[in-house]
Design a protein around this motif. Sequence first.
Motif, short mmCIF file in Angstrom:
data_model
loop_
_atom_site.label_atom_id
_atom_site.label_comp_id
_atom_site.label_asym_id
_atom_site.label_seq_id
_atom_site.Cartn_x
_atom_site.Cartn_y
_atom_site.Cartn_z
N ALA A 16 53.09 30.16 41.35
CA ALA A 16 54.04 30.54 40.30
C ALA A 16 54.52 29.30 39.55
O ALA A 16 54.66 29.33 38.32
N ASN A 20 54.19 28.96 35.69
CA ASN A 20 55.42 28.85 34.92
C ASN A 20 55.50 27.55 34.12
O ASN A 20 56.22 27.49 33.12
N LYS A 62 51.79 40.90 44.75
CA LYS A 62 53.14 41.46 44.67
C LYS A 62 54.18 40.40 45.00
O LYS A 62 55.26 40.36 44.38
N ARG A 65 54.37 37.98 42.00
CA ARG A 65 55.08 38.57 40.87
C ARG A 65 56.58 38.25 40.90
O ARG A 65 57.21 38.10 39.85
N HIS A 66 57.16 38.11 42.07
CA HIS A 66 58.58 37.82 42.19
C HIS A 66 58.94 36.45 41.61
O HIS A 66 60.09 36.24 41.21
N LYS A 69 57.46 33.83 35.67
CA LYS A 69 58.26 34.20 34.50
C LYS A 69 57.60 35.35 33.74
O LYS A 69 58.26 36.26 33.29
N ASN A 70 56.28 35.26 33.56
CA ASN A 70 55.53 36.26 32.81
C ASN A 70 54.94 37.28 33.79
O ASN A 70 53.79 37.18 34.20
N LYS A 71 55.72 38.25 34.15
CA LYS A 71 55.31 39.24 35.14
C LYS A 71 54.18 40.14 34.64
O LYS A 71 53.44 40.70 35.43
N GLU A 72 54.01 40.23 33.32
CA GLU A 72 52.97 41.08 32.76
C GLU A 72 51.58 40.63 33.17
O GLU A 72 50.70 41.46 33.40
N ASP A 75 51.18 41.91 36.67
CA ASP A 75 51.08 43.36 36.62
C ASP A 75 49.68 43.79 36.20
O ASP A 75 49.11 44.73 36.75
#
Length: 84
Positions: A16, A20, A62, A65-66, A69-72, A75
């Motif tokens: 992440a 990020n 999953k 994802r937490h 910044k860009n969770k899309e 997803d």
Amino acid sequence: MNVSYQTRRDNAEIIANILNNCHMLFDLDVFEEGKIKLRVITDLGHFEYAEENIFRMQRFLKELRHFVKNKEDIDQLIEENSWE
């Protein structure tokens, strides 16, 4: 001898941080090459994370994802690799 054990959460935080803080994301995908691998290619470098099976990779995504910044982006990976 010191052995450092990284948890799934530790690895998710590391990846992440890369996602990020990069300026350019060139590739983010999941593929099978013996193990199930997450490939991240950014302007900061090429990184891979491996899990033993697709279900463990899904749990990792999953968790990842937490922290992003860009969770899309995550997803989309989860959706494209929906194994449930």
